[in-house]
Design an enzyme around this catalytic site. Structure first.
Site, PDB file in Angstrom:
ATOM      1  N   LYS A 140      43.281  45.311  41.558  1.00  0.00           N
ATOM      2  CA  LYS A 140      44.829  45.298  41.572  1.00  0.00           C
ATOM      3  C   LYS A 140      45.370  46.403  42.513  1.00  0.00           C
ATOM      4  O   LYS A 140      44.512  47.318  42.865  1.00  0.00           O
ATOM      5  CB  LYS A 140      45.187  45.699  40.198  1.00  0.00           C
ATOM      6  CG  LYS A 140      44.572  45.309  39.116  1.00  0.00           C
ATOM      7  CD  LYS A 140      45.140  43.676  38.965  1.00  0.00           C
ATOM      8  CE  LYS A 140      44.695  43.039  37.737  1.00  0.00           C
ATOM      9  NZ  LYS A 140      45.277  41.712  37.370  1.00  0.00           N
ATOM     10  N   HIS A 154      38.084  30.796  36.604  1.00  0.00           N
ATOM     11  CA  HIS A 154      39.305  31.442  35.887  1.00  0.00           C
ATOM     12  C   HIS A 154      40.114  30.257  35.510  1.00  0.00           C
ATOM     13  O   HIS A 154      40.103  29.126  36.005  1.00  0.00           O
ATOM     14  CB  HIS A 154      40.059  32.324  37.108  1.00  0.00           C
ATOM     15  CG  HIS A 154      40.938  33.153  36.583  1.00  0.00           C
ATOM     16  ND1 HIS A 154      42.367  32.475  35.953  1.00  0.00           N
ATOM     17  CD2 HIS A 154      41.235  34.497  36.411  1.00  0.00           C
ATOM     18  CE1 HIS A 154      43.272  33.549  35.582  1.00  0.00           C
ATOM     19  NE2 HIS A 154      42.444  34.844  35.717  1.00  0.00           N
TER      20      HIS A 154
END
EC number: 4.1.1.39
Length: 477
Positions: A175, A294
């Site tokens: 992140k 994902h």
């Protein structure tokens, strides 16, 4: 003229519109071991009988159309049609029914999830006679399972490649997910792996944007994991997202990852598509790459209880198409996931044989024969206080992935990774000693804090962070 054609010609053709239930509702039908079985949650329009609604689903997802056509006489509808063979009312819901449909195996191309879904969940979901429709579960017969390669490697082969046993694997999503340069991104990867994590991860929407092109990211991440491996003596990995605008570009990125010698790549299987995913899974099997999956976009499809496709179906489809990991929800984090439902499809991902169990939302017994298993990935809003629950819920064969729960540590990325590794090792040790993680989890974490200042700092930061929202998709009671 063949006998079959003679028989059909003798019946004659009668133009017009017939009720679907006259042809496609067959409660006397005995299902075959080779049939693909589907459980649909059907909400008919007012005035439409459930038998007609269920038959319409069977027809529109197999051989039927809105009117009788003369070419019906050129084939055997009894051989190829889908059949609604049972309907049951949903307890506690008004005007909702579970319609069970059997499809002959000859309707589907071998080894093609794309073709299977095009038939079963194609046009029928827009059918006007239905207010809503949801595919709750599929039974994939062994005869069809055997036409798929499935996961590139599977759980045991992955553990052997990584030389890691007896505990869940630890990961971290880098992140902020967008905006970092490739070099700063690689730095974060190194710090997390050096601190004790097994994996770091590209976020689902990190592909090849102007601020960080894919080749630069691949190079800096490979350098980071090799440096972390040299310093820790552990095998490390970073999920390099190979998802791209074309299959050719996707494979080009996977080839470059293989040339760098990294152990794993990643794909967004729903936005990328099943054809692309299966192609990448075959490449990974042939070239020794693990494949992380994902599920970006899944909640658009699976979150509403009365319309769409349940994630247990998407999970089964992924196991067939191919992937070694897939995100499965956390039960305790920020994302949707009711415990019994989640554990049901986690078993469908990992186990060779799963019995029907309506208490966990499993409508059919599923035999995967020799298809390798998939590691479920718990990710989304989790931190060190969740570690006992995650270890107890998911067990050893899982990946526990902390993004903000690593990078949000007040002392930086390496201490964040240390805190997660210490918390995991403490939970595994306590479990192996016979302690109850569900009841003693907080105490186990507090004890570990005494000899890990990194964990103590993490516990202080996230001690009041909870996500107490009721799940939207829950079991029928």
């Amino acid at each position: 003229m063949s006998p079959q054609t003679e028989t059909k010609a003798s019946v004659g053709f009668k133009a017009g519109v017939k009720e679907y239930k006259l042809t496609y509702y067959t409660p006397e039908y005995q299902t075959k071991d080779t049939d693909i079985l589907a459980a649909f949650r059907v909400t008919p329009q007012p005035g439409v009988p459930p038998e007609e609604a269920g038959a319409a689903v069977a027809a529109e997802s197999s051989t039927g159309t809105w009117t009788t056509v003369w070419t019906d006489g050129l084939t055997s509808l009894d051989r190829y049609k889908g059949r609604c063979y049972r309907i049951e009312r949903v307890v506690g819901e008004k005007d909702q029914y579970i319609a069970y449909v059997a499809y002959p195996l000859d309707l589907f191309e071998e080894g093609s999830v794309t073709n299977m879904f095009t038939s079963i969940v194609g046009n029928v979901f827009g059918f006007k006679a239905l207010r809503a429709l949801r595919l709750e579960d599929l039974r994939i017969p062994p005869a069809y399972v055997k036409t798929f390669q499935g996961p590139p490697h599977g759980i045991q082969v992955e553990r052997d490649k990584l030389n890691k046993y007896g505990r869940p694997l630890l990961g971290c999503t880098i992140k902020p997910k967008l905006g970092l340069s490739a070099k700063n991104y690689g730095r974060a990867v190194y710090e997390c792996l050096r601190g004790g994590l097994d994996f770091t991860k590209d976020d689902e929407n990190v592909n090849s944007q102007p601020f960080m092109r894919w080749r630069d990211r691949f190079l800096f991440c490979a350098e980071a994991l090799y440096k972390a491996q040299a310093e820790t003596g552990e095998i490390k990995g970073h999920y390099l997202n190979a998802t791209a605008g074309t299959c050719e570009e996707m494979i080009k990125r996977a080839v470059f990852a293989r040339e760098l010698g990294v152990p794993i790549v990643m794909h967004d299987y729903l936005t990328g598509g099943f054809t692309a995913n299966t192609s990448l899974a075959h490449y990974c099997r042939d070239n020794g790459l693990l494949l992380h999956i994902h599920r970006a976009m899944h909640a658009v499809i699976d979150r509403q209880k009365n319309h769409g496709i349940h994630f247990r179906v998407l999970a089964k489809a992924l196991r067939m198409s191919g992937g070694d990991h897939i995100h499965s929800g956390t039960v305790v984090g920020k994302l949707e996931g009711e415990r019994d439902i989640t554990l049901g499809f986690v078993d469908l991902l990992r186990d060779d044989f799963v019995e029907q169990d309506r208490s966990r939302g499993i409508y059919f017994t599923q035999d995967w024969v020799s298809l390798p298993g998939v590691l479920p990935v718990a990710s989304g809003g989790i931190h060190v206080w969740h570690m006992p629950a995650l270890t107890e819920i998911f067990g050893d064969d899982s990946v526990l992935q902390f993004g903000g729960g690593t990078l949000g540590h007040p002392w930086g990325n390496p201490p964040g990774a240390v805190a997660n590794r210490v918390a995991l090792e403490a939970c595994v040790k306590a479990r192996n000693e016979g302690r109850d993680l569900a009841q003693e989890g907080n105490e186990i974490i507090r004890e570990a804090c005494k000899w890990s200042p990194e964990l103590a700092a993490a516990c202080e930061v996230w001690k009041e962070i909870v996500f107490n929202f009721a799940a939207v998709d829950v079991l029928d009671k």
